[in-house]
Design an enzyme around this catalytic site. Structure first.
Site, PDB file in Angstrom:
ATOM      1  N   GLU A  50     -41.745  20.798  87.045  1.00 17.86           N
ATOM      2  CA  GLU A  50     -42.483  19.700  87.660  1.00 17.86           C
ATOM      3  C   GLU A  50     -43.959  19.689  87.221  1.00 17.86           C
ATOM      4  O   GLU A  50     -44.268  19.865  86.050  1.00 17.86           O
ATOM      5  CB  GLU A  50     -42.277  19.729  89.176  1.00 17.86           C
ATOM      6  CG  GLU A  50     -40.784  19.579  89.519  1.00 17.86           C
ATOM      7  CD  GLU A  50     -40.503  19.365  90.994  1.00 17.86           C
ATOM      8  OE1 GLU A  50     -41.223  18.599  91.649  1.00 17.86           O
ATOM      9  OE2 GLU A  50     -39.525  19.956  91.480  1.00 17.86           O
ATOM     10  N   ASP A 108     -37.028  12.876  98.161  1.00 11.32           N
ATOM     11  CA  ASP A 108     -37.321  14.141  97.488  1.00 11.32           C
ATOM     12  C   ASP A 108     -38.056  15.055  98.482  1.00 11.32           C
ATOM     13  O   ASP A 108     -38.418  14.649  99.588  1.00 11.32           O
ATOM     14  CB  ASP A 108     -38.144  13.879  96.223  1.00 11.32           C
ATOM     15  CG  ASP A 108     -37.898  14.935  95.147  1.00 11.32           C
ATOM     16  OD1 ASP A 108     -37.542  16.080  95.504  1.00 11.32           O
ATOM     17  OD2 ASP A 108     -38.070  14.622  93.954  1.00 11.32           O
TER      18      ASP A 108
END
Length: 611
Positions: free
Chosen positions: A496, A290
């Site tokens: 997020e 990521d």
């Protein structure tokens, strides 16, 4: 460019993929191999950077565009420019360009924006989701990109998590069924296709990415990038199960999770990335990190970067989403190989996997954008599909104060309707996070239809629609002029960690707006959210009807299709709707299960019972 097509097996499109991989790998120097393992952000990308460093992949983060409101053709020009630089290198290995197309090609102005996954989870319609994947693939290919960082197959175990809306459900069985997005994006592999081997049907498809491996939706208290504290058996049953379905569909890439499992960070977990995913489950594609995940492997953030590179690559990360410090990454990984701390066989394994996906994806034969696909972006057919998705995603939580007197469907031919609330005429709010920008935006951020637009289109010729974002004192004093009110409230966009929320109340005084109206006039509440929120007893009691619309995207007519009765409600809750946050985490497999609305709840017009 080395060799002719006759002497280079890797250039022979008719040669078997594995033979092409082996031939190309044998010709590569260490800098060329490490370049393939490097993914960089478009803001640091120039043609010389790609050519000189043999860069294997480029991406753009959310909200990183060629320029604001760039058309799809502008994206294609940019990506083709990068690709031509890669093709000019010694071996001519094409880049693979990745983009966060998580509910349509959501970074690109004018693209079709589908409901976020939690809404699609309410549809329970695997074929619909496959079709959404196929439409998304066309719009992604039209902009020149080859790879969508989707689907997220997280099991949502706690709605306090800021990425709740990226999950299809709390239930692994539902997620497994809806992982059909992989076959939509990549195309459907033939029955005899080997399990775990990457697949791509053709030029109208894109490489998919199952994420975030593994346990991202199960962190303690729903903290993003947190710690998932479960036994291996529970990890396997709840969080790993959807990956098996993705591997069976030939998913080409898997993204590692920022989160930890019992204190072990996934990006450095050899057991999960290598022994489990690659060896036991037979995954033959590549593992991508990521964004800046390696920096998160040490405290403070970004310290001892060389060691972070070492432990992540040795754990099984094949390509690193650097995305900015590529010179440091290349230098450190080169040094680690030369010192023997990362073996050459580990590098070769990573590069072999990356090349395999590039050959399977046809990038060597068709590296540049197919401009004939430009007409698919935001086309009528795709918008109709998004509208169908919205219709099927809506969950009717209440309809009338008693089952004998349903309030919906609404009469479209009444004299006057009041439409109000923060979300009634805000396309950005309607789409949520990961739309144009990473965390989402407010206002007319792209081409689409708000709930207000759709209501005006749906009502009769003689019906007057009055819109006030916040009802004025004057309006509140004369509510008897209106036949009913439609109030749209909910969450503002987030993504997020910015979305982590321990309170889960309706923001922007949503409850107050609802009760001010619902005490005096029949009121439909449309709730826009990426997860269940606290529903105050007064709101539940006073509102005549309550619809969970999730984050439906650009096609607002999907809501009016249902609330005015052209279609019935079909949606079922993909997650349990809690009464109070102190109940969390609350899932249907819990010992003491006392939700406000259970997993699978959803009314329709034919009954006051569940769909």
């Amino acid at each position: 460019m080395e060799g002719s097509n006759e002497t280079c097996v890797y250039k022979n499109k008719d040669a078997p993929v594995e033979a092409r991989v082996k031939d190309l790998l044998s010709r590569m120097t260490l800098p060329e191999k490490i370049g393939q393992m490097t993914q960089i952000e478009r803001v640091v990308t120039t043609p010389p950077v790609i050519t000189d460093n043999f860069i294997g992949s480029v991406l753009n983060g959310g909200g990183s565009w060629p320029f604001e409101d760039a058309k799809t053709s502008d994206w294609a020009d940019m990506i083709d420019g990068y690709q031509n630089a890669a093709l000019a290198s010694r071996l001519g290995i094409p880049i693979i360009y990745g983009i966060d197309a998580v509910h349509g090609n959501n970074n690109v102005y004018g693209a079709t924006i589908f409901p976020h996954n939690i809404g699609l989870g309410a549809t329970r319609d695997a074929d619909l989701i496959r079709r959404v994947g196929a439409a998304t693939a066309l719009e992604v290919r039209a902009c020149g990109a080859h790879w969508a960082f989707a689907p997220c197959v997280a099991a949502l175990r706690d709605p306090r998590w800021g990425r709740s809306y990226e999950s299809y459900s709390e239930d692994p069985d539902i997620i497994c069924e809806l992982s059909s997005l992989v076959s939509g994006l990549q195309g459907e592999p033939p029955k005899e296709h080997p399990n775990g081997y990457p697949f791509l049907a053709g030029r109208n498809n894109v490489v998919a990415c199952a994420k975030h491996f593994v346990g991202d939706g199960g962190t303690d208290k729903g903290i993003n990038e947190g710690n998932t504290i479960v036994s291996y058996e529970e990890l396997e049953k709840i969080h790993l199960a959807p990956y098996l379905n993705c591997l069976a569909q030939g998913v080409s890439t898997v993204m590692a999770s920022y989160s930890s499992w019992n204190g072990s960070k996934l990006h450095s977990d050899y057991f999960l990335l290598t022994e489990l995913l690659k060896q036991k489950l037979g995954f033959k594609g590549f593992v991508i990190s990521d964004w800046e995940a390696l920096e998160r492997l040490s405290e403070p953030f970004g310290s001892n970067y060389r060691n972070c590179v070492k432990i992540s690559v040795n754990a099984g990360v094949d390509m690193v989403m650097v995305p900015f410090k590529y010179e440091q990454f290349i230098k450190d990984l080169t040094d680690l190989v030369e010192s023997g701390e990362v073996t050459m066989s580990r590098i070769d394994d990573a590069v072999e996997r990356i090349l395999r996906v590039k050959f399977v994806a046809g990038l060597f034969e068709h590296p540049l954008t197919d401009r004939s696909l430009l007409g698919t972006v935001g086309c009528k057919e795709h918008r109709e599909l998004a509208r169908e998705s919205v219709r099927k995603s809506l969950v009717l939580l209440k309809n009338g104060t008693n089952s004998e007197k349903p309030f919906l469907p609404l009469d479209r031919n009444v004299k006057r309707i009041l439409v109000t609330g923060t979300h009634a005429d805000d396309l950005g709010y309607q789409c949520g996070g990961w739309t144009k920008a990473w965390f989402g935006l407010s206002g007319r951020i792209t081409i689409g239809t708000t709930l207000l637009d759709a209501i005006k289109e749906a009502v009769g010729d003689k019906t007057e629609v009055i819109y006030e974002k916040t009802p004025s004192e004057e309006t509140l004093a004369s509510l008897q002029r209106f036949s009913y009110a439609i109030v749209a409230v909910g969450e503002t966009p987030y993504a997020e960690t910015l979305g982590d929320n321990s309170e889960l109340t309706i923001p922007l005084n949503g409850n107050d707006i609802v009760t001010a109206l619902a005490e005096k006039i029949p009121t439909l509440v449309v709730l826009f959210s990426g997860r269940p929120l606290v529903l105050e007893p007064l709101v539940l009691e006073k509102a005549e009807a309550l619809v969970a619309a999730w984050l439906p995207g650009t096609e607002g007519q999907g809501m009016t299709d249902v609330i005015f009765g052209d279609y019935d409600f079909e949606g079922k809750l993909p997650v349990s709707w809690f009464k109070r946050v102190d109940q969390l985490p609350l899932t249907a497999d819990a010992n003491s299960y006392d939700p406000l609305f259970p997993l699978g709840f959803g009314l329709n017009y034919n009954s006051s019972e569940n769909v």
